[in-house]
Design a protein around this motif. Sequence first.
Motif, PDB file in Angstrom:
ATOM      1  N   THR A  77      -2.002   8.762   0.904  1.00  0.00           N
ATOM      2  CA  THR A  77      -1.946   7.281   0.908  1.00  0.00           C
ATOM      3  C   THR A  77      -3.247   6.864   1.775  1.00  0.00           C
ATOM      4  O   THR A  77      -4.046   7.925   2.267  1.00  0.00           O
ATOM      5  CB  THR A  77      -0.873   6.869   1.774  1.00  0.00           C
ATOM      6  OG1 THR A  77      -0.906   6.967   3.288  1.00  0.00           O
ATOM      7  CG2 THR A  77       0.549   7.507   1.003  1.00  0.00           C
ATOM      8  N   TYR A 116       3.857   7.732  17.851  1.00  0.00           N
ATOM      9  CA  TYR A 116       4.311   7.684  16.384  1.00  0.00           C
ATOM     10  C   TYR A 116       5.499   8.623  16.474  1.00  0.00           C
ATOM     11  O   TYR A 116       6.345   8.246  15.883  1.00  0.00           O
ATOM     12  CB  TYR A 116       3.210   8.255  15.653  1.00  0.00           C
ATOM     13  CG  TYR A 116       3.355   8.319  14.014  1.00  0.00           C
ATOM     14  CD1 TYR A 116       3.401   7.136  13.588  1.00  0.00           C
ATOM     15  CD2 TYR A 116       3.815   9.578  13.341  1.00  0.00           C
ATOM     16  CE1 TYR A 116       3.705   7.290  12.088  1.00  0.00           C
ATOM     17  CE2 TYR A 116       3.942   9.240  12.012  1.00  0.00           C
ATOM     18  CZ  TYR A 116       3.860   8.354  11.337  1.00  0.00           C
ATOM     19  OH  TYR A 116       4.229   8.273   9.979  1.00  0.00           O
ATOM     20  N   SER A 174       0.928  -1.307  -0.041  1.00  0.00           N
ATOM     21  CA  SER A 174      -0.040  -0.093   0.084  1.00  0.00           C
ATOM     22  C   SER A 174       0.783   1.420  -0.006  1.00  0.00           C
ATOM     23  O   SER A 174       2.183   1.208   0.632  1.00  0.00           O
ATOM     24  CB  SER A 174      -0.941  -0.128   1.290  1.00  0.00           C
ATOM     25  OG  SER A 174      -1.782   1.180   1.558  1.00  0.00           O
TER      26      SER A 174
HETATM   27  N1  LIG Z   1       1.482   8.890   4.421  1.00  0.00           N
HETATM   28  C1  LIG Z   1       1.969   9.853   4.873  1.00  0.00           C
HETATM   29  O1  LIG Z   1       1.478  11.176   4.933  1.00  0.00           O
HETATM   30  C2  LIG Z   1       3.282   9.506   5.788  1.00  0.00           C
HETATM   31  C3  LIG Z   1       3.970  10.753   6.320  1.00  0.00           C
HETATM   32  C4  LIG Z   1       5.152  10.092   7.129  1.00  0.00           C
HETATM   33  C5  LIG Z   1       5.595   8.950   7.006  1.00  0.00           C
HETATM   34  N2  LIG Z   1       4.821   8.011   6.713  1.00  0.00           N
HETATM   35  C6  LIG Z   1       5.335   6.657   6.929  1.00  0.00           C
HETATM   36  O2  LIG Z   1       5.320   5.922   5.556  1.00  0.00           O
HETATM   37  C7  LIG Z   1       5.372   4.417   5.786  1.00  0.00           C
HETATM   38  C8  LIG Z   1       4.377   4.030   4.632  1.00  0.00           C
HETATM   39  O3  LIG Z   1       3.013   4.719   5.225  1.00  0.00           O
HETATM   40  P1  LIG Z   1       1.624   4.728   3.920  1.00  0.00           P
HETATM   41  O4  LIG Z   1       1.348   6.364   4.091  1.00  0.00           O
HETATM   42  O5  LIG Z   1       2.094   4.255   2.739  1.00  0.00           O
HETATM   43  O6  LIG Z   1       0.707   4.031   4.709  1.00  0.00           O
HETATM   44  P2  LIG Z   1      -0.139   2.698   4.241  1.00  0.00           P
HETATM   45  O7  LIG Z   1      -0.971   2.485   5.100  1.00  0.00           O
HETATM   46  O8  LIG Z   1      -0.752   3.090   3.137  1.00  0.00           O
HETATM   47  O9  LIG Z   1       0.918   1.577   4.050  1.00  0.00           O
HETATM   48  C9  LIG Z   1       1.617   0.969   5.101  1.00  0.00           C
HETATM   49  C10 LIG Z   1       1.413  -0.679   4.757  1.00  0.00           C
HETATM   50  O10 LIG Z   1       2.146  -1.126   6.008  1.00  0.00           O
HETATM   51  C11 LIG Z   1       1.609  -2.576   6.333  1.00  0.00           C
HETATM   52  N3  LIG Z   1       1.814  -2.796   7.746  1.00  0.00           N
HETATM   53  C12 LIG Z   1       1.177  -2.047   8.773  1.00  0.00           C
HETATM   54  N4  LIG Z   1       1.874  -2.752   9.729  1.00  0.00           N
HETATM   55  C13 LIG Z   1       2.520  -3.719   9.391  1.00  0.00           C
HETATM   56  C14 LIG Z   1       3.060  -4.948  10.275  1.00  0.00           C
HETATM   57  N5  LIG Z   1       3.190  -4.998  11.601  1.00  0.00           N
HETATM   58  N6  LIG Z   1       3.955  -5.834   9.535  1.00  0.00           N
HETATM   59  C15 LIG Z   1       3.957  -5.655   7.913  1.00  0.00           C
HETATM   60  N7  LIG Z   1       3.105  -4.777   7.274  1.00  0.00           N
HETATM   61  C16 LIG Z   1       2.434  -3.880   8.138  1.00  0.00           C
HETATM   62  C17 LIG Z   1       0.090  -2.099   6.015  1.00  0.00           C
HETATM   63  O11 LIG Z   1      -0.581  -3.179   5.769  1.00  0.00           O
HETATM   64  C18 LIG Z   1       0.336  -1.284   4.945  1.00  0.00           C
HETATM   65  O12 LIG Z   1       0.032  -1.957   3.626  1.00  0.00           O
HETATM   66  C19 LIG Z   1       5.027   4.429   7.153  1.00  0.00           C
HETATM   67  O13 LIG Z   1       5.994   4.059   7.854  1.00  0.00           O
HETATM   68  C20 LIG Z   1       4.512   5.620   7.612  1.00  0.00           C
HETATM   69  O14 LIG Z   1       4.688   6.125   8.961  1.00  0.00           O
HETATM   70  C21 LIG Z   1       3.855   8.323   5.855  1.00  0.00           C
END
Ligand SMILES: NC(=O)c1ccc[n+]([C@@H]2O[C@H](COP(=O)([O-])OP(=O)(O)OC[C@H]3O[C@@H](n4cnc5c(N)ncnc54)[C@H](O)[C@@H]3O)[C@@H](O)[C@H]2O)c1
Length: 258
Positions: free
Chosen positions: A187, A152, A17
């Motif tokens: 996302t 977080y 994702s």
């Molecule tokens: N979207 C944002 O604005 C943003 C900003 C800063 C940081 N991030 C970081 O980017 C990364 C990806 O986030 P995203 O926005 O793509 O979120 P998302 O929810 O689209 O994707 C995260 C994925 O991680 C998987 N996941 C969660 N827990 C898990 C586990 N224990 N084992 C295996 N898989 C697991 C979920 O099933 C999901 O597919 C994360 O680390 C998030 O903290 C996102």
Amino acid sequence: MSGRLADKVALVTGGASGIGREIARCYVAEGASVVIGDRNATLLAEVEKALGAAAVEMDVTREADVERAVGLALSRFGRLDIGVNSAGLGFGVSVLEQTEAQWDTVVDVCLKGVFLCLKHEARAMVNAGHGGVIINIASISARQPGEGLSAYCAAKAGVEMLTRCAAMELGPQRVRVVGIGPGLIDTPLTTFQQDRPHVREAFLANIPLGRVGVPRDIANAAVFLGSDEASWISGDTLFVDGAELTKKYPELGRFRRS
Ligand SMILES: NC(=O)c1ccc[n+]([C@@H]2O[C@H](COP(=O)([O-])OP(=O)(O)OC[C@H]3O[C@@H](n4cnc5c(N)ncnc54)[C@H](O)[C@@H]3O)[C@@H](O)[C@H]2O)c1
């Protein structure tokens, strides 16, 4: 440009994702062989088919799962050159209301999960003797406090320091360790602002470049950092955030109370 990751083998956690999925897509487009790991089996099967990548159902908080995911990269493709640790989650709850279980859930996935992946990805690279690069997905929350986001933010600050420590220890064995700190990216993790215009406006007011990010913004950085063009970059976290870090995080508590 294409072929920037030709002959490389990558493992992308959270690859089913959002940011991880786009990184996996761009890595395949740049010539890498990719294993995606995620705990969401349904999405994983969909992405495996769409990308032609190998897929492994895994929970990054379980060491045996992490070893199995790294093992798949080695058995299927013979090596591991790049580890991208993107699995993560978060939710809003105040320090006063937060339960021990809520704290553990966020810190386990966002910090312990990154540690376990980094450890086993690095072991594979060191044992093979060819080195490699590990990219930890942190967040602007590593530097910028957010209301209701204590677990977080603490976990992401931990990821930034873990990146530095690991880069110091692993550099002599030719393993680079870098971080990417995304700002707000559209996302499935951030739907809380996508369908609430006043919340989105509050974020936009604090993004000098005037738009919310897209997964491709982060994937572009991940392609560069994973490639040999970045061969003297290690230990640092690159914030890809439209200059959001120069401002402040919106007061989300106000929206929760209203
Ligand atoms: N979207 C944002 O604005 C943003 C900003 C800063 C940081 N991030 C970081 O980017 C990364 C990806 O986030 P995203 O926005 O793509 O979120 P998302 O929810 O689209 O994707 C995260 C994925 O991680 C998987 N996941 C969660 N827990 C898990 C586990 N224990 N084992 C295996 N898989 C697991 C979920 O099933 C999901 O597919 C994360 O680390 C998030 O903290 C996102």
